[in-house]
Design an enzyme around this catalytic site. Structure first.
Site, PDB file in Angstrom:
ATOM      1  N   ASP A  61      35.321  13.159  44.166  1.00 32.29           N
ATOM      2  CA  ASP A  61      34.756  11.813  44.187  1.00 32.29           C
ATOM      3  C   ASP A  61      35.812  10.745  44.438  1.00 32.29           C
ATOM      4  O   ASP A  61      36.279  10.074  43.531  1.00 32.29           O
ATOM      5  CB  ASP A  61      33.990  11.502  42.904  1.00 32.29           C
ATOM      6  CG  ASP A  61      33.171  10.219  43.025  1.00 32.29           C
ATOM      7  OD1 ASP A  61      33.230   9.549  44.087  1.00 32.29           O
ATOM      8  OD2 ASP A  61      32.472   9.880  42.058  1.00 32.29           O
ATOM      9  N   ASN A  82      34.734  14.403  37.495  1.00 36.30           N
ATOM     10  CA  ASN A  82      35.348  14.394  38.821  1.00 36.30           C
ATOM     11  C   ASN A  82      36.438  15.446  38.975  1.00 36.30           C
ATOM     12  O   ASN A  82      37.232  15.393  39.908  1.00 36.30           O
ATOM     13  CB  ASN A  82      35.908  13.000  39.142  1.00 36.30           C
ATOM     14  CG  ASN A  82      34.800  11.997  39.380  1.00 36.30           C
ATOM     15  OD1 ASN A  82      33.663  12.361  39.651  1.00 36.30           O
ATOM     16  ND2 ASN A  82      35.115  10.734  39.251  1.00 36.30           N
ATOM     17  N   GLY A  87      35.271   8.046  45.938  1.00 31.27           N
ATOM     18  CA  GLY A  87      34.539   6.816  46.255  1.00 31.27           C
ATOM     19  C   GLY A  87      35.215   5.545  45.783  1.00 31.27           C
ATOM     20  O   GLY A  87      35.044   4.486  46.382  1.00 31.27           O
ATOM     21  N   ASP A 137      39.244   6.712  39.402  1.00 27.51           N
ATOM     22  CA  ASP A 137      38.028   7.186  38.735  1.00 27.51           C
ATOM     23  C   ASP A 137      38.194   8.622  38.232  1.00 27.51           C
ATOM     24  O   ASP A 137      37.300   9.452  38.385  1.00 27.51           O
ATOM     25  CB  ASP A 137      36.825   7.067  39.669  1.00 27.51           C
ATOM     26  CG  ASP A 137      35.491   7.150  38.935  1.00 27.51           C
ATOM     27  OD1 ASP A 137      35.446   6.825  37.731  1.00 27.51           O
ATOM     28  OD2 ASP A 137      34.490   7.543  39.565  1.00 27.51           O
TER      29      ASP A 137
END
Length: 165
Positions: A57, A44, A59, A39
């Site tokens: 990030d 980010n 995630g 991502d």
């Protein structure tokens, strides 16, 4: 005007090189542990108090072994996804996901260079994934052939042609 920007408001080559270098250092560490970020995008990438750029990030980040076992790849923002991750057959022939992270960083660098926000599935988006894009004329005047060549390699449609972190 700050010393890190060009007269047109674009980022300086020095700052762009620092961003790419700092993120590649982070990616190298993550990749060395068989983790992929999945991502990478401008939102980010953060500037730390030390003046270093950091990848944030995690995630969507996954261990490569977990992706292979689960047969699922989480999808980040499609504007930054590599071509190989957009295929329906991606799980049957798992691509080098570390190189997919490199592509995403290349798209991020391209946006910073060309001063664009890519639209999902637009002409420019397609050209970047097919390797048929051209840098805007103003970009050729602002950035070195070496830097533009590096970003072009990061954006190669062929994962084998992309550099490693």
């Amino acid at each position: 005007m700050s010393s890190t920007s060009n007269p047109d408001g674009s980022i300086s080559e020095t700052q762009l090189r620092q961003i790419i270098r700092d993120i590649l250092v982070g990616l190298d560490e993550v990749h060395s542990q068989d983790i992929v970020h999945l991502d990478i995008k401008p939102e980010n990438i953060l500037l730390g108090k030390s003046g270093k750029y950091k990848l944030a990030d995690l995630g969507m980040a996954r261990l490569l072994t977990k992706i292979t076992e689960a047969h699922t790849i989480p999808e980040g923002d499609c504007r930054y996804l590599a071509r190989e991750l957009l295929s329906r057959e991606v799980l049957q022939n798992l691509p080098d996901l570390k190189k997919s992270d490199i592509f995403s960083l290349g798209i991020t660098a391209y946006e910073l260079i060309a001063l664009v926000n890519l639209e999902k599935n637009g002409k420019e988006w397609q050209a970047l994934r097919q390797g048929t894009f051209e840098y805007p004329a103003h970009v050729l005047k602002l950035y070195s052939a070496e830097l533009l060549g590096t970003v072009r390699r990061m954006l190669s449609p062929n994962t084998d042609d992309r550099p490693r972190a």
